[in-house]
Design an enzyme around this catalytic site. Structure first.
Site, PDB file in Angstrom:
ATOM      1  N   ASP A 144      58.455  77.186   0.722  1.00 10.81           N
ATOM      2  CA  ASP A 144      57.396  77.845  -0.053  1.00 10.81           C
ATOM      3  C   ASP A 144      56.175  78.080   0.842  1.00 10.81           C
ATOM      4  O   ASP A 144      55.034  78.032   0.391  1.00 10.81           O
ATOM      5  CB  ASP A 144      57.022  77.004  -1.274  1.00 10.81           C
ATOM      6  CG  ASP A 144      56.287  77.804  -2.344  1.00 10.81           C
ATOM      7  OD1 ASP A 144      56.571  79.011  -2.480  1.00 10.81           O
ATOM      8  OD2 ASP A 144      55.420  77.226  -3.037  1.00 10.81           O
ATOM      9  N   HIS A 159      53.051  69.357  -3.173  1.00 10.52           N
ATOM     10  CA  HIS A 159      53.620  70.017  -4.345  1.00 10.52           C
ATOM     11  C   HIS A 159      54.289  69.013  -5.282  1.00 10.52           C
ATOM     12  O   HIS A 159      54.236  69.160  -6.505  1.00 10.52           O
ATOM     13  CB  HIS A 159      54.649  71.069  -3.913  1.00 10.52           C
ATOM     14  CG  HIS A 159      54.051  72.328  -3.392  1.00 10.52           C
ATOM     15  ND1 HIS A 159      53.455  72.408  -2.152  1.00 10.52           N
ATOM     16  CD2 HIS A 159      53.964  73.571  -3.935  1.00 10.52           C
ATOM     17  CE1 HIS A 159      53.027  73.642  -1.946  1.00 10.52           C
ATOM     18  NE2 HIS A 159      53.317  74.367  -3.019  1.00 10.52           N
TER      19      HIS A 159
END
Length: 365
Positions: free
Chosen positions: A272, A250
């Protein structure tokens, strides 16, 4: 029942103590004392030299252990997600629902409420990531459900989920500040995210009371030379914290290192994390180090909080104590539980994580 934990290096949230013990009773820490002052106790747990730290807190997670709570919300899915998180050192989570229709959101609210009713622990509340986001920064979110909030939308959330919705991620440039304030006044912590806000729009929203941002860099206007964007406003505003996904996918580890130098205690960790799902609106396809949508868009991580902490230490170069704060004390502050969690001291919750030399974790409470 009183329990005393011995033979551990104890990270209090501020510093590491040697030759100390922690005593807990009824879910609270009752004492932190030097070993030479410890009284005899029947219930001792020998931690065999492990590091004992405040339990981790994950403010953004979609599922775990084969269950995708964000799509198929139920008590069973919550239990599976909590158990996944506990295996990675997180005693508390904020199960998250991405941009979706009202039926799924309503079922998620009901599931959290029923989970609490059954006396189960580990769930702090519900995090709605959307639907009040900017379609230009939707990421893997479903565009057909994205919209700016009306008064009716706010009333619906508060009437149906005012007791369980504790966080909402929204794009401030797409939302009436008066409606955002109404959510904040109801006790909901607001995060800026999935936003294409200009620097000025973001900074104004921060001044008006939004003090957090969701997954720094991902799905937000970037820092550029003539357009500092949301990232620039997060860097620049002294009252704003941001979560970050420390998996190297990410966000590059160098970007985490740069951000940490700028933001210091204002940067904290989330996973996440999602689970594999190959039907319905949200497709999560498992790859080696991530999940992607049916079209290949990055849509979730395979992190645990323990892995995120380890990455911060080994890949980013953050000191262990500070990486532990990023997983406990700082998310506790962001979620406004800073006086109860994230520290090992008398009066705080007794949720703690023991970490051995191989980064294996065991939770205690």
């Amino acid at each position: 029942m009183s329990v005393t934990y011995v033979n551990a290096r104890i990270f209090t949230g501020e510093k590491i103590l040697e030759q100390h013990a922690v005593t807990t009773e009824n879910g609270l820490i009752t004492a932190l004392v030097p070993m030479n002052e410890l009284q005899q106790s029947a219930n001792r747990v020998d931690l065999q030299g492990a590091l004992l730290a405040p339990a981790f807190i994950d403010l953004q997670i979609y599922g775990g252990n084969g269950k995708v709570f964000s799509l198929y919300p139920s008590v069973d899915a919550l239990e599976a997600t909590v158990n996944y998180s506990k295996a990675g050192g997180a005693a508390w989570i904020m199960p998250t629902v991405a941009t979706i229709g009202e039926e799924v959101m309503l079922n998620a609210m009901k599931a959290v409420r029923e989970y609490w009713k059954q006396g189960l622990t580990g769930v702090l509340g519900l995090h709605l990531e959307g639907p009040f986001i900017n379609p230009k920064k939707k990421g893997a979110h479903l565009e057909q459900y994205i919209h700016s909030p009306s008064q009716q939308d706010i009333d619906w959330i508060l009437s149906n989920g005012g007791d369980v919705v504790k966080m909402i991620t929204l794009a401030p440039e797409c939302c009436d500040p008066a409606l955002v304030k109404q959510l904040r006044d109801a006790g909901i912590v607001i995060f800026a995210g999935h936003s294409n806000a200009t620097y000025a729009e973001a900074y104004t929203a921060f001044d008006q009371g939004i003090h957090n941002a969701t997954h720094l860099f991902n799905a937000m206007s970037p820092l550029e030379s003539r357009a500092p964007g949301l990232v620039g406003a997060v860097y620049d505003h002294p009252a704003v914290s941001a979560s970050i996904v420390a998996d190297g996918v990410h966000v590059d580890f160098a970007s985490i290192r740069i951000s940490k130098k700028i933001m210091k205690e204002r940067l904290f960790l989330i996973t996440d994390a999602v689970e594999e799902n190959r039907e319905g609106g949200y497709i999560y396809i498992k790859e080696a180090d991530r999940y992607v949508s049916a079209t290949g868009v990055l849509s979730g991580s395979r992190l645990t909080m323990a892995k995120a902490v380890r990455n911060c230490v080994e890949k980013v170069g953050i000191e262990l104590e500070e990486a532990l704060r990023m997983a406990s004390l700082y998310p506790a502050k962001a979620g406004e539980w800073g006086r109860q969690m994230g520290r090992i001291e008398a009066g705080c919750r007794s949720d703690m994580v023991a970490i051995d030399g191989n980064w294996n974790t065991v939770l205690y409470s």
